[in-house]
Design an enzyme around this catalytic site. Structure first.
Site, PDB file in Angstrom:
ATOM      1  N   THR A  42       0.844  -1.202   0.000  1.00  0.00           N
ATOM      2  CA  THR A  42       0.000   0.000   0.000  1.00  0.00           C
ATOM      3  C   THR A  42       0.878   1.250   0.000  1.00  0.00           C
ATOM      4  O   THR A  42       0.657   2.187  -0.778  1.00  0.00           O
ATOM      5  CB  THR A  42      -0.919  -0.004   1.248  1.00  0.00           C
TER       6      THR A  42
ATOM      7  N   SER B 160       4.329  -7.258  -2.693  1.00  0.00           N
ATOM      8  CA  SER B 160       4.004  -7.386  -1.265  1.00  0.00           C
ATOM      9  C   SER B 160       4.526  -8.727  -0.745  1.00  0.00           C
ATOM     10  O   SER B 160       4.412  -9.750  -1.435  1.00  0.00           O
ATOM     11  CB  SER B 160       2.485  -7.326  -1.084  1.00  0.00           C
TER      12      SER B 160
ATOM     13  N   HIS C 203       3.409 -10.587   1.895  1.00  0.00           N
ATOM     14  CA  HIS C 203       2.490 -11.591   2.452  1.00  0.00           C
ATOM     15  C   HIS C 203       1.584 -12.270   1.433  1.00  0.00           C
ATOM     16  O   HIS C 203       0.773 -13.121   1.793  1.00  0.00           O
ATOM     17  CB  HIS C 203       1.674 -10.995   3.614  1.00  0.00           C
TER      18      HIS C 203
ATOM     19  N   CYS D  26     -18.088  -6.570   3.372  1.00  0.00           N
ATOM     20  CA  CYS D  26     -17.660  -6.734   4.763  1.00  0.00           C
ATOM     21  C   CYS D  26     -16.246  -6.232   4.995  1.00  0.00           C
ATOM     22  O   CYS D  26     -15.967  -5.536   5.954  1.00  0.00           O
ATOM     23  CB  CYS D  26     -17.741  -8.194   5.178  1.00  0.00           C
TER      24      CYS D  26
HETATM   25  N1  PLP Z   1      -2.261  -4.200  -4.259  1.00  0.00           N
HETATM   26  C1  PLP Z   1      -2.983  -5.313  -4.461  1.00  0.00           C
HETATM   27  C2  PLP Z   1      -3.357  -5.698  -5.852  1.00  0.00           C
HETATM   28  C3  PLP Z   1      -3.385  -6.096  -3.381  1.00  0.00           C
HETATM   29  O1  PLP Z   1      -4.126  -7.195  -3.599  1.00  0.00           O
HETATM   30  C4  PLP Z   1      -3.017  -5.691  -2.080  1.00  0.00           C
HETATM   31  C5  PLP Z   1      -3.481  -6.462  -0.906  1.00  0.00           C
HETATM   32  O2  PLP Z   1      -4.629  -6.860  -0.815  1.00  0.00           O
HETATM   33  C6  PLP Z   1      -2.247  -4.533  -1.932  1.00  0.00           C
HETATM   34  C7  PLP Z   1      -1.893  -3.814  -3.032  1.00  0.00           C
HETATM   35  C8  PLP Z   1      -1.816  -4.050  -0.570  1.00  0.00           C
HETATM   36  O3  PLP Z   1      -0.805  -4.878  -0.051  1.00  0.00           O
HETATM   37  P1  PLP Z   1      -0.302  -4.704   1.449  1.00  0.00           P
HETATM   38  O4  PLP Z   1      -1.194  -5.533   2.289  1.00  0.00           O
HETATM   39  O5  PLP Z   1       1.127  -5.210   1.444  1.00  0.00           O
HETATM   40  O6  PLP Z   1      -0.353  -3.254   1.770  1.00  0.00           O
END
Ligand code: PLP
Length: 398
Positions: free
Chosen positions: A72, A214, A216, A339
């Site tokens: 993010t 990311s 995780h 949700c």
């Molecule tokens: N971008 C996409 C396409 C995602 O699916 C996500 C997480 O759901 C993110 C960004 C954000 O990732 P993070 O949880 O590392 O901030």
């Protein structure tokens, strides 16, 4: 109760090898990577190794890899960093506002930021539509790009429907525009968070300037991401207070999560061999549902999607009710929207596909991962028809 995890696009279970690689940095190898003594240098070396592992994955130089506290923040840094840089260069000149092109189906980390910057009067924005399959049209990019465009930000694969965008083709459009308009400084950012496990992320093949990952989503730790920034691309920092990550992510480096991300990304190459198994199970799930339950439809392209994603609408039932019923039986899935975000708006991604409010509200996202088995999919296919039948009987949507 047996628990089945089919929500791998939300997050993934940490890989054992990743966990083992991280452990020492929570124990004896606790140094601050900025310290000059042995403890610090030990942490610094571990971070350098991880940076190289990411660089190998992306096919870039390790100096182009920045560890950022989440995807993010990386998305925010890429976009806001480019905007701030452009505004600074334009300051004092009566130039048009910087223009950003993005799509209507981006993750909120991109979409909400672009909307915010636009409302704030800092930029002009174009939100590209997608076709019924969920794909951005190349002609739309060609039409949208103009002299004051500073950035195109399009996701590699969508987090809700798994649809893959034609990134290399979009890069070609940008490149040819720049050849026609030499004064143009348009950059290309992609959010590759969901694509990383399954798609080629070589930055030169893709033709991108900035890319987000990311930890995780690739069987690594939470709270760590990557921003790839091509050499020569200048962006302004958005957070201040330290020299770390060459000023782009100030704050003491989280050696543990950085090491975990490096190990996780190294593992992705070997994981790619298991992809056909995941795809087979996913196909079994899609076909099993569509064939055994009436009033069901797959959202987004069948061919042009990540091998682990099945986003299906069940007419006449709310997605949340299905989610809760499956959870009671030990199966974890997610709905497109409501949700999770705490509001009852239908998914912006499904709405952009043009499926309508009712179908958008009745969707469930199943996302498989490397730990899922055929037995688990058989179990879901066994219990789901009964759940839907029961819910349809009591549904207010009926
Ligand atoms: N971008 C996409 C396409 C995602 O699916 C996500 C997480 O759901 C993110 C960004 C954000 O990732 P993070 O949880 O590392 O901030």
């Amino acid at each position: 109760m047996q628990r089945i995890y089919l929500d791998n696009s939300a997050t993934t279970k940490i890989d054992k090898k990743v966990f083992r690689a991280m452990e020492p940095y929570l124990k004896q190898d606790f140094g601050n990577a900025s310290s000059l003594h042995w403890f610090g240098q030990n942490a610094h070396e571990a971070i350098t190794k991880s940076r190289q592992q990411v660089a190998d994955f992306l096919g870039c130089n390790f100096l182009e890899v920045f560890f950022i506290d989440s995807a993010t923040i990386s998305d925010n840094l890429a976009i806001m960093g480019v905007v701030k840089q452009a505004l600074r260069q334009n300051s004092g000149q009566a130039q048009k506002k910087p223009h950003i092109i993005t799509s209507q189906i981006e993750h909120p980390a991109v979409l909400e930021l672009v909307e915010h910057l636009e409302k704030d009067g800092q930029i002009e924005a174009t939100y590209l539509p997608v076709n019924r399959e969920g794909v951005v049209k190349i002609e739309d990019v060609e039409k949208a790009i103009k002299e004051n465009t500073i950035l195109v930000s399009i996701m590699y694969a969508n987090n809700e429907i798994g649809v893959i965008q034609p990134i290399a083709e979009i890069a070609k459009v940008i490149k040819s525009f720049k050849l026609r308009v030499p004064s143009s400084k348009v950059l290309f950012h992609i959010d590759a968070v969901q694509g990383a496990n399954y798609l080629d992320c070589n930055v030169d093949k893709l033709g991108v300037d900035l890319l987000t990952l990311s930890g995780h989503k690739i069987y690594g730790p939470k709270g760590i991401g990557v921003l790839y920034k091509r050499k020569g691309v200048e962006i302004e920092p958005i957070i201040f207070g330290g020299h770390q990550e060459r000023g782009l992510m100030p704050g003491t480096e989280n050696t543990t999560t950085i090491v975990g991300l490096g190990k996780a990304i190294q593992q992705v190459s070997s994981f790619k061999f298991q992809v056909s198994k995941i795809e087979e199970l996913r196909n079994k799930l899609i076909d099993g549902i569509l064939n055994s339950i009436s009033g069901t439809s797959l959202n987004g392209s069948r061919e042009n999607r990540l091998p682990n994603n099945a986003n299906i609408s069940f007419s006449g039932v709310e997605g949340e009710s299905i989610l809760m019923a499956l959870d009671q039986k030990g199966v974890a899935v997610s709905t497109g929207s409501a949700c999770a975000s705490g509001n009852l708006d239908p998914s912006h991604v499904l709405m952009a596909l043009g499926v309508g409010v009712e179908r958008a509200h009745s969707s469930i996202r199943f996302t498989l991962g490397k730990y899922n088995t055929e037995k688990e999919i058989d179990y879901v296919l066994k219990i789901l028809p009964g759940i839907i039948e029961k819910l349809r009987k009591i549904s207010p949507l009926k």
